[in-house]
Design a protein around this motif. Structure first.
Motif, PDB file in Angstrom:
ATOM      1  N   PHE A 258      -5.094  12.776  -3.783  1.00  0.00           N
ATOM      2  CA  PHE A 258      -5.160  12.256  -4.991  1.00  0.00           C
ATOM      3  C   PHE A 258      -4.071  11.121  -4.944  1.00  0.00           C
ATOM      4  O   PHE A 258      -3.325  10.685  -4.169  1.00  0.00           O
ATOM      5  CB  PHE A 258      -4.751  12.933  -6.202  1.00  0.00           C
ATOM      6  CG  PHE A 258      -5.457  14.499  -6.227  1.00  0.00           C
ATOM      7  CD1 PHE A 258      -6.733  14.137  -6.290  1.00  0.00           C
ATOM      8  CD2 PHE A 258      -4.793  15.633  -6.398  1.00  0.00           C
ATOM      9  CE1 PHE A 258      -7.474  15.703  -6.219  1.00  0.00           C
ATOM     10  CE2 PHE A 258      -5.417  16.571  -6.496  1.00  0.00           C
ATOM     11  CZ  PHE A 258      -6.780  16.834  -6.413  1.00  0.00           C
ATOM     12  N   ASP A 259      -4.521   9.860  -5.917  1.00  0.00           N
ATOM     13  CA  ASP A 259      -3.459   8.661  -6.048  1.00  0.00           C
ATOM     14  C   ASP A 259      -2.234   9.108  -6.415  1.00  0.00           C
ATOM     15  O   ASP A 259      -1.057   8.254  -6.150  1.00  0.00           O
ATOM     16  CB  ASP A 259      -4.054   7.722  -7.166  1.00  0.00           C
ATOM     17  CG  ASP A 259      -5.088   6.827  -6.605  1.00  0.00           C
ATOM     18  OD1 ASP A 259      -5.399   6.672  -5.472  1.00  0.00           O
ATOM     19  OD2 ASP A 259      -5.616   6.364  -7.453  1.00  0.00           O
ATOM     20  N   ALA A 260      -1.993  10.334  -7.130  1.00  0.00           N
ATOM     21  CA  ALA A 260      -0.718  10.959  -7.158  1.00  0.00           C
ATOM     22  C   ALA A 260      -0.796  12.474  -7.309  1.00  0.00           C
ATOM     23  O   ALA A 260      -1.944  12.935  -7.600  1.00  0.00           O
ATOM     24  CB  ALA A 260      -0.101  10.318  -8.802  1.00  0.00           C
ATOM     25  N   ARG A 261       0.052  13.078  -6.710  1.00  0.00           N
ATOM     26  CA  ARG A 261      -0.066  14.533  -6.615  1.00  0.00           C
ATOM     27  C   ARG A 261       1.357  15.341  -6.604  1.00  0.00           C
ATOM     28  O   ARG A 261       2.177  14.750  -6.548  1.00  0.00           O
ATOM     29  CB  ARG A 261      -1.013  14.913  -5.259  1.00  0.00           C
ATOM     30  CG  ARG A 261      -0.003  14.552  -4.351  1.00  0.00           C
ATOM     31  CD  ARG A 261      -0.650  14.757  -2.715  1.00  0.00           C
ATOM     32  NE  ARG A 261       0.280  14.734  -1.598  1.00  0.00           N
ATOM     33  CZ  ARG A 261      -0.151  14.639  -0.041  1.00  0.00           C
ATOM     34  NH1 ARG A 261      -1.446  14.992   0.099  1.00  0.00           N
ATOM     35  NH2 ARG A 261       0.826  14.367   0.737  1.00  0.00           N
ATOM     36  N   VAL A 262       1.331  16.912  -6.713  1.00  0.00           N
ATOM     37  CA  VAL A 262       2.454  17.471  -6.389  1.00  0.00           C
ATOM     38  C   VAL A 262       2.844  17.490  -5.140  1.00  0.00           C
ATOM     39  O   VAL A 262       1.687  17.893  -4.371  1.00  0.00           O
ATOM     40  CB  VAL A 262       2.106  19.013  -7.327  1.00  0.00           C
ATOM     41  CG1 VAL A 262       3.300  19.663  -7.136  1.00  0.00           C
ATOM     42  CG2 VAL A 262       1.899  18.751  -8.796  1.00  0.00           C
ATOM     43  N   SER A 263       3.887  17.297  -4.636  1.00  0.00           N
ATOM     44  CA  SER A 263       4.005  17.638  -3.239  1.00  0.00           C
ATOM     45  C   SER A 263       3.940  18.947  -2.970  1.00  0.00           C
ATOM     46  O   SER A 263       4.266  19.976  -3.662  1.00  0.00           O
ATOM     47  CB  SER A 263       5.645  16.844  -2.895  1.00  0.00           C
ATOM     48  OG  SER A 263       5.948  17.190  -1.808  1.00  0.00           O
ATOM     49  N   THR A 264       3.519  19.102  -1.637  1.00  0.00           N
ATOM     50  CA  THR A 264       3.534  20.529  -0.967  1.00  0.00           C
ATOM     51  C   THR A 264       4.616  20.889  -0.474  1.00  0.00           C
ATOM     52  O   THR A 264       4.479  21.952  -0.019  1.00  0.00           O
ATOM     53  CB  THR A 264       2.250  20.417   0.019  1.00  0.00           C
ATOM     54  OG1 THR A 264       2.462  19.592   0.973  1.00  0.00           O
ATOM     55  CG2 THR A 264       0.689  20.343  -0.898  1.00  0.00           C
ATOM     56  N   HIS A 265       5.620  19.843  -0.049  1.00  0.00           N
ATOM     57  CA  HIS A 265       6.867  20.241   0.687  1.00  0.00           C
ATOM     58  C   HIS A 265       7.979  19.901  -0.233  1.00  0.00           C
ATOM     59  O   HIS A 265       9.018  20.813   0.279  1.00  0.00           O
ATOM     60  CB  HIS A 265       6.753  19.424   1.910  1.00  0.00           C
ATOM     61  CG  HIS A 265       5.737  19.681   2.658  1.00  0.00           C
ATOM     62  ND1 HIS A 265       4.406  19.114   2.528  1.00  0.00           N
ATOM     63  CD2 HIS A 265       5.620  20.113   3.913  1.00  0.00           C
ATOM     64  CE1 HIS A 265       3.731  19.439   3.717  1.00  0.00           C
ATOM     65  NE2 HIS A 265       4.374  19.838   4.447  1.00  0.00           N
ATOM     66  N   LEU A 266       8.020  19.361  -1.362  1.00  0.00           N
ATOM     67  CA  LEU A 266       9.235  19.019  -2.074  1.00  0.00           C
ATOM     68  C   LEU A 266       9.141  19.133  -3.356  1.00  0.00           C
ATOM     69  O   LEU A 266       8.093  19.219  -3.958  1.00  0.00           O
ATOM     70  CB  LEU A 266       9.591  17.279  -1.672  1.00  0.00           C
ATOM     71  CG  LEU A 266       9.986  17.234  -0.383  1.00  0.00           C
ATOM     72  CD1 LEU A 266       9.957  15.561  -0.222  1.00  0.00           C
ATOM     73  CD2 LEU A 266      11.339  17.681   0.306  1.00  0.00           C
TER      74      LEU A 266
ATOM     75  N   GLU B 297       4.218  12.899  -5.905  1.00  0.00           N
ATOM     76  CA  GLU B 297       4.094  11.854  -4.854  1.00  0.00           C
ATOM     77  C   GLU B 297       3.159  10.975  -5.506  1.00  0.00           C
ATOM     78  O   GLU B 297       1.959  11.355  -5.548  1.00  0.00           O
ATOM     79  CB  GLU B 297       3.814  12.372  -3.830  1.00  0.00           C
ATOM     80  CG  GLU B 297       3.678  11.573  -2.716  1.00  0.00           C
ATOM     81  CD  GLU B 297       3.358  12.272  -1.242  1.00  0.00           C
ATOM     82  OE1 GLU B 297       2.964  11.701  -0.042  1.00  0.00           O
ATOM     83  OE2 GLU B 297       2.720  13.335  -1.343  1.00  0.00           O
ATOM     84  N   ILE B 298       3.604   9.685  -5.675  1.00  0.00           N
ATOM     85  CA  ILE B 298       2.604   8.775  -5.932  1.00  0.00           C
ATOM     86  C   ILE B 298       2.280   7.741  -4.907  1.00  0.00           C
ATOM     87  O   ILE B 298       2.824   7.175  -4.196  1.00  0.00           O
ATOM     88  CB  ILE B 298       3.241   7.839  -7.332  1.00  0.00           C
ATOM     89  CG1 ILE B 298       3.221   8.691  -8.352  1.00  0.00           C
ATOM     90  CG2 ILE B 298       2.346   6.602  -7.280  1.00  0.00           C
ATOM     91  CD1 ILE B 298       4.283   9.725  -8.542  1.00  0.00           C
ATOM     92  N   ARG B 299       0.816   7.867  -4.621  1.00  0.00           N
ATOM     93  CA  ARG B 299       0.509   7.518  -3.158  1.00  0.00           C
ATOM     94  C   ARG B 299      -0.527   6.025  -3.353  1.00  0.00           C
ATOM     95  O   ARG B 299      -1.053   5.533  -2.208  1.00  0.00           O
ATOM     96  CB  ARG B 299      -0.414   8.234  -2.449  1.00  0.00           C
ATOM     97  CG  ARG B 299       0.226   9.848  -2.415  1.00  0.00           C
ATOM     98  CD  ARG B 299      -0.635  10.868  -1.946  1.00  0.00           C
ATOM     99  NE  ARG B 299      -1.102  10.674  -0.821  1.00  0.00           N
ATOM    100  CZ  ARG B 299      -1.084  10.869   0.380  1.00  0.00           C
ATOM    101  NH1 ARG B 299       0.218  11.363   0.737  1.00  0.00           N
ATOM    102  NH2 ARG B 299      -1.859  10.367   1.340  1.00  0.00           N
ATOM    103  N   VAL B 300      -0.537   5.585  -4.723  1.00  0.00           N
ATOM    104  CA  VAL B 300      -1.529   4.262  -4.510  1.00  0.00           C
ATOM    105  C   VAL B 300      -1.307   3.295  -3.859  1.00  0.00           C
ATOM    106  O   VAL B 300      -2.297   2.153  -3.899  1.00  0.00           O
ATOM    107  CB  VAL B 300      -1.631   4.254  -6.270  1.00  0.00           C
ATOM    108  CG1 VAL B 300      -0.658   3.549  -6.717  1.00  0.00           C
ATOM    109  CG2 VAL B 300      -3.101   3.514  -6.546  1.00  0.00           C
ATOM    110  N   ALA B 301       0.037   2.948  -3.840  1.00  0.00           N
ATOM    111  CA  ALA B 301       0.427   1.525  -3.396  1.00  0.00           C
ATOM    112  C   ALA B 301       0.100   1.200  -1.712  1.00  0.00           C
ATOM    113  O   ALA B 301       0.307   1.981  -1.081  1.00  0.00           O
ATOM    114  CB  ALA B 301       1.983   1.169  -3.606  1.00  0.00           C
ATOM    115  N   ASP B 302      -0.215   0.039  -1.596  1.00  0.00           N
ATOM    116  CA  ASP B 302      -0.303  -0.517  -0.313  1.00  0.00           C
ATOM    117  C   ASP B 302       1.342  -0.569   0.296  1.00  0.00           C
ATOM    118  O   ASP B 302       2.027  -0.710  -0.561  1.00  0.00           O
ATOM    119  CB  ASP B 302      -0.607  -2.225  -0.247  1.00  0.00           C
ATOM    120  CG  ASP B 302      -2.108  -2.146  -0.002  1.00  0.00           C
ATOM    121  OD1 ASP B 302      -2.752  -1.133   0.007  1.00  0.00           O
ATOM    122  OD2 ASP B 302      -2.782  -3.336   0.091  1.00  0.00           O
TER     123      ASP B 302
END
Length: 400
Positions: free
Chosen positions: A247-255, A259-264
């Motif tokens: 997902f472009d943003a998700r709940v981290s599985t480790h922390l 986690e927002i992942r959308v940016a270059d």
């Protein structure tokens, strides 16, 4: 025709040091802000490994990590032409800026030992046949997803923001959805792909969603709703594991973070700081709205995909979709609205002046995509585009 990387490192089949989608931020992220200050924020950045003379991609991540004196902040990605860095969690924006520069310098120092350089470009401009990392997970991803996995050579900027628990995390995820496309527009740094101008400022946003779990997402409603959806997705047997919930943003599985992942990945370190500061402010604003009983915008995922497409197409140089109206508006108008939306959170964190200044800088000089195209217009050579992005390359935009 795509070309393989010029140099491929030797691989020990038993090597397990290379990983995919492993968050690097230290595991001591605190959650909600309190007496100790604002929420923690950490940044992971992915970079290309290239020859510092020719600009050709080099598949040497495995040997680089083995030879690096201190690879604690570094790890490999899906392809051996990539390297990932991760900062420690920070509460102060100046500290985060120092951390981003420190981890970028550490990556470059490690690369130099192997005779390569790190390039902060979100796609590789020239033709290349990526080389999967030598671990079981990478092998299985390429085997299962075919050309999607074989061609996937893109670099993102992932921002982790501390949260108290999954309930708070999902409340934030539901409320930040409208603002993720403007964040993408600010970061666009991928106009070239396979030797050609794609017509997009952020072509990574067109390549990445080929993974079946990637891109904009619908509102989850609750932590239970998030778990139910992710359990159902994993239950289909399509994805290898929870790390592939892209997902472009998700709940981290480790922390204990979102986690927002959308940016270059950003060409300039200051732009990565800007994105991270805005992300933290968005999360803080969203949690405050949730606590005040403000419902999440019910905008459909289909509309968010259109907003993301427009952001990737032109970055900040043309209209974006305005989350206030879901109609086109000048990029400056949308970004001013974003700044107004998070102003209180920025001010409370002491970030308002720094963020406002960095935002003005991007709008004045342009995004990484605009810089890449300016270099190509001046030289007609995509190798020059790669070399210009290197830490020792020319940085004077006025030359182009």
């Amino acid at each position: 025709m795509a070309h393989p990387a010029d140099t491929v490192d030797a691989v020990d089949p038993a090597d397990t040091r290379t990983t995919v989608d492993t968050p690097l931020a230290a595991p001591d992220h605190a959650g909600s802000p309190g007496a100790s200050g604002p929420r923690t924020v950490g940044v992971e950045e992915e970079f290309l490994l290239v020859d510092p003379v020719t600009g050709r991609a080099r598949a040497v991540a495995t040997s680089l990590l083995r030879s690096a004196p201190d690879a604690g902040d570094l790890c490999a990605e899906l392809q051996r032409e990539q390297l990932e860095t991760g900062t420690s969690p920070c509460r102060d924006l100046a500290h985060l800026a120092e951390e981003i520069r420190r981890t970028r310098a550490a990556a470059q120092s490690a690369a130099e030992v192997t005779g390569v350089a790190v390039a902060p470009l979100a796609t590789y401009p020239l033709d290349v046949e990526p080389t999967p990392s030598p671990n079981e997970r990478s092998r299985r991803m390429v085997e299962r997803f075919g050309l999607i996995g074989r061609e996937q050579l893109t670099c993102g900027c992932h921002v982790h923001v501390g949260v108290a628990d999954d309930v708070e995390a999902v409340a934030a995820l539901d409320r930040i959805r409208p603002w993720l496309a403007p964040l993408l527009a600010l970061s666009v740094n991928s106009p070239f792909w396979a030797g050609a101008d794609t017509g997009y400022a952020g072509y990574r946003a067109q390549v990445w969603p080929r993974w079946p779990s990637a891109g904009p997402y619908g509102a989850f409603g609750s932590a239970a709703g998030y778990r139910a959806l992710t359990d159902t997705m994993l239950g289909t047997g399509t994805l290898l594991d929870a790390g592939m919930l892209y997902f472009d943003a998700r709940v981290s599985t480790h922390l204990p973070t979102v986690e927002i992942r959308v940016a270059d990945v950003c060409r300039e370190a200051d732009d990565a700081v800007l994105v991270a500061a805005l992300v933290r402010a968005l999360v803080e604003t969203a949690v405050r709205e949730w606590r005040a009983g403000v419902d999440a915008d019910p905008v459909r995922t289909e509309v968010l995909r259109l907003a993301s497409w427009r952001a990737a197409r032109t970055g900040v140089s043309a209209d974006l979709v305005d989350p206030a109206t879901w109609r086109p508006a000048p990029a400056r108008t949308v970004l001013d609205r974003l700044l107004a939306h998070v102003r209180d959170a920025l001010a409370d964190a002491g970030d308002l002046e720094a963020v406002s200044g960095r935002l003005e800088a991007v709008l004045r000089r342009g995004t990484g995509a605009e810089r890449q195209r300016a270099v190509f217009r001046a030289t007609g050579d995509l190798r020059a585009v790669v070399l210009d992005a290197l830490p020792v390359g020319p940085r004077d935009a006025a030359a182009y």
